[in-house]
Design a protein around this motif. Structure first.
Motif, PDB file in Angstrom:
ATOM      1  N   GLN A  20      19.118   4.355 -33.249  1.00 45.59           N
ATOM      2  CA  GLN A  20      18.471   4.863 -32.748  1.00 45.59           C
ATOM      3  C   GLN A  20      19.631   6.485 -31.858  1.00 45.59           C
ATOM      4  N   GLU A  21      18.298   7.358 -31.241  1.00 47.15           N
ATOM      5  CA  GLU A  21      19.237   8.470 -30.870  1.00 47.15           C
ATOM      6  C   GLU A  21      19.768   8.327 -29.625  1.00 47.15           C
ATOM      7  N   GLU A  22      19.696   7.403 -28.800  1.00 47.58           N
ATOM      8  CA  GLU A  22      19.443   7.077 -27.224  1.00 47.58           C
ATOM      9  C   GLU A  22      19.669   5.829 -27.030  1.00 47.58           C
ATOM     10  N   THR A  74      20.119 -10.296 -40.359  1.00 48.47           N
ATOM     11  CA  THR A  74      20.652  -9.496 -40.063  1.00 48.47           C
ATOM     12  C   THR A  74      20.005  -8.680 -39.488  1.00 48.47           C
ATOM     13  N   TRP A  75      19.927  -8.485 -38.540  1.00 52.94           N
ATOM     14  CA  TRP A  75      19.705  -6.725 -37.719  1.00 52.94           C
ATOM     15  C   TRP A  75      20.493  -6.872 -36.819  1.00 52.94           C
ATOM     16  N   ILE A  76      20.825  -5.108 -37.314  1.00 55.15           N
ATOM     17  CA  ILE A  76      22.086  -4.177 -36.126  1.00 55.15           C
ATOM     18  C   ILE A  76      21.197  -3.751 -35.930  1.00 55.15           C
ATOM     19  N   ASN A  77      20.856  -3.473 -35.037  1.00 55.57           N
ATOM     20  CA  ASN A  77      20.555  -2.136 -34.030  1.00 55.57           C
ATOM     21  C   ASN A  77      21.286  -1.034 -33.084  1.00 55.57           C
ATOM     22  N   ILE A  78      21.445   0.074 -33.945  1.00 60.72           N
ATOM     23  CA  ILE A  78      22.704   0.929 -32.897  1.00 60.72           C
ATOM     24  C   ILE A  78      22.105   2.207 -32.234  1.00 60.72           C
ATOM     25  N   ASP A  79      22.238   1.935 -31.274  1.00 57.49           N
ATOM     26  CA  ASP A  79      22.256   3.345 -29.876  1.00 57.49           C
ATOM     27  C   ASP A  79      23.253   3.878 -29.557  1.00 57.49           C
ATOM     28  N   GLY A  80      22.659   5.761 -30.419  1.00 58.95           N
ATOM     29  CA  GLY A  80      23.638   6.582 -30.186  1.00 58.95           C
ATOM     30  C   GLY A  80      24.315   6.554 -31.852  1.00 58.95           C
ATOM     31  N   LEU A  81      23.928   8.360 -31.943  1.00 60.39           N
ATOM     32  CA  LEU A  81      23.994   8.676 -33.571  1.00 60.39           C
ATOM     33  C   LEU A  81      25.709   9.161 -33.462  1.00 60.39           C
ATOM     34  N   PRO A 133      27.354  11.043 -29.163  1.00 61.27           N
ATOM     35  CA  PRO A 133      27.532  10.336 -27.783  1.00 61.27           C
ATOM     36  C   PRO A 133      29.043   9.873 -27.652  1.00 61.27           C
ATOM     37  N   GLU A 134      29.356   9.769 -26.494  1.00 61.98           N
ATOM     38  CA  GLU A 134      30.776   9.780 -26.076  1.00 61.98           C
ATOM     39  C   GLU A 134      31.359   8.153 -26.884  1.00 61.98           C
ATOM     40  N   HIS A 152      24.849 -10.553 -30.379  1.00 66.79           N
ATOM     41  CA  HIS A 152      25.533 -10.305 -30.068  1.00 66.79           C
ATOM     42  C   HIS A 152      26.106  -8.023 -29.785  1.00 66.79           C
ATOM     43  N   GLU A 153      26.888  -8.022 -28.895  1.00 59.87           N
ATOM     44  CA  GLU A 153      26.179  -6.602 -28.511  1.00 59.87           C
ATOM     45  C   GLU A 153      28.077  -6.257 -28.440  1.00 59.87           C
ATOM     46  N   TYR A 154      28.155  -5.247 -29.472  1.00 59.96           N
ATOM     47  CA  TYR A 154      29.394  -4.676 -29.764  1.00 59.96           C
ATOM     48  C   TYR A 154      29.285  -2.313 -29.204  1.00 59.96           C
ATOM     49  N   ASN A 155      30.595  -2.196 -28.824  1.00 58.43           N
ATOM     50  CA  ASN A 155      31.157  -1.104 -29.020  1.00 58.43           C
ATOM     51  C   ASN A 155      31.688  -0.388 -29.994  1.00 58.43           C
ATOM     52  N   SER A 156      31.913  -0.732 -31.377  1.00 52.73           N
ATOM     53  CA  SER A 156      31.957  -0.543 -32.097  1.00 52.73           C
ATOM     54  C   SER A 156      31.206  -0.922 -33.432  1.00 52.73           C
TER      55      SER A 156
END
Length: 366
Positions: free
Chosen positions: A152-154, A73-80, A37-38, A55-59
């Motif tokens: 997650q993928e999406e 701490t739970w870190i959920n990353i959408d987009g691989l 993903p971009e 918090h929400e980040y794009n990095s």
């Protein structure tokens, strides 16, 4: 070859069918390529009993500060994206083999334990009512000391919203318990969502069964074949999860609190029931196919029955017409002025007697 493929793609929708799911053509020996993903979405819940930060980040680089801060701490990353996954996994000491599993495509559900890290990979399932198909999304969960990473993928959907809402409640079990309970909660909500998909699929199966009983045409057969494909997808994704949960139950890792084991036993019971439901639906699909074939055979028998009766009723007229049509000079009533009417009357009388006899024998009963 391309003409045949295009032609099949055009005619298949007309019958309600569709090509096989891509997962059936997955080859684990070939390195898979995922379109990166971009942008990615990084969501962080950093909490203890008293406070919580969201918090929400794009990095992923912003997540390093949450390591070893005496909180969960739970870190959920959408987009691989390969680079981002490698960076955050390196920062949290996740083994490269687990990184490879996170970035894999079409992977079978599994559970691993490496370097004091517990890892599980599962598929979240969604039911697309528009296309009557099951859609999957691969999710990887990494449990470490005081942290949970989920990949997650999406970014536009997941099933974790109930977990997010519970984290915001100060008195919830999630806030009081450790990271192992958070890992359990994520797995539990994924398994619970399987029941939602199974319920919707079960309703579709019941509707299709009624349609087969009422009509049972070629479209019904195409829908049966389509549902059988979806059952293969469902079986492939739900079945291995039992081994995943069993792996947590057998694990002696210090990351799992003994009090949390009973919760994993509850998830194990749920996934066993889900597997039983999948098997039940598979049996129903086979029964529906048999029902369709029996209905087709019954319809064919009805057609043959009507044709046989018509043939029998026409036989006397054929025989009588054949007798009086023979080329002989001396035939009774050949030159009689009432001969024709007598022959026609006989041709009509005998079929009426035959219809009465057939009815007495019950040949017209369904």
């Amino acid at each position: 070859m391309s003409f045949t493929k295009d032609y099949l793609q055009k005619i298949l929708p007309a019958f309600g069918s569709r090509p096989a799911h891509p997962v059936l053509r997955f080859n684990p020996s070939v390195e898979s390529a995922r379109a990166e993903p971009e942008t990615i979405k990084v969501e962080v819940f950093d909490y203890n009993i008293k406070t919580i930060e969201h918090h929400e980040y794009n990095s992923v680089y912003a997540c390093e500060k949450f390591k070893n801060n005496d909180r969960i701490t739970w870190i959920n990353i959408d987009g691989l994206r390969k680079s981002d996954v490698e960076v955050i996994c390196k920062g949290y000491d996740v083994h490269p083999l687990l990184v490879e599993d996170i970035l894999s495509v079409g992977q079978r559900a599994k559970m691993d334990e490496l370097d004091n890290i517990l890892f599980c990979l599962m598929n979240m399932l969604y039911y697309n009512a528009a296309s009557d198909s099951i859609e999957t999304e691969q999710v990887s969960i990494v449990l470490g000391k005081d942290f949970v990473l989920s990949f997650q993928e999406e970014a536009n959907r997941d099933v974790f919203n109930p977990v997010r809402e519970k984290l915001k409640i100060n008195t919830s079990k999630l806030r009081i318990a450790g990271a192992d309970y958070l890992c359990y909660s994520l797995i539990d909500i994924i398994v619970d969502n399987y029941y939602t998909v199974l319920e919707l699929l079960g309703e579709h199966i019941e509707t299709l069964e009624e349609e087969i009983i009422r009509r049972g045409d070629t479209r019904s057969l195409a829908l049966i074949n389509g549902l059988r494909k979806e059952m293969i997808i469902l079986k492939r994704n739900v079945g291995p999860v039992r081994e995943v949960i069993n792996g947590f139950l057998r694990s002696d890792s210090d990351l799992l609190n003994e009090r949390t084991t009973k919760y994993f036993k509850d998830v194990y019971d749920h996934i066993v029931q889900a597997n039983d439901l999948v098997e039940t639906y598979r049996d129903m699909m086979m029964s529906m196919q048999d029902l369709y074939l029996n209905k087709v055979n019954l319809r064919l028998n009805e057609v043959m029955k009507v044709m046989a009766i018509v043939t029998c009723l026409m036989a006397p007229a054929t025989v009588i017409g054949g007798i009086f049509g023979m080329n002989f000079e001396s035939i009774p009533y050949l030159h009689n002025k009432y001969g024709f009417f007598a022959a026609v009357a006989l041709m009509l009388f005998i079929p009426v007697v035959m219809i009465y006899a057939f009815k007495k024998r019950g040949w017209f009963k369904r």
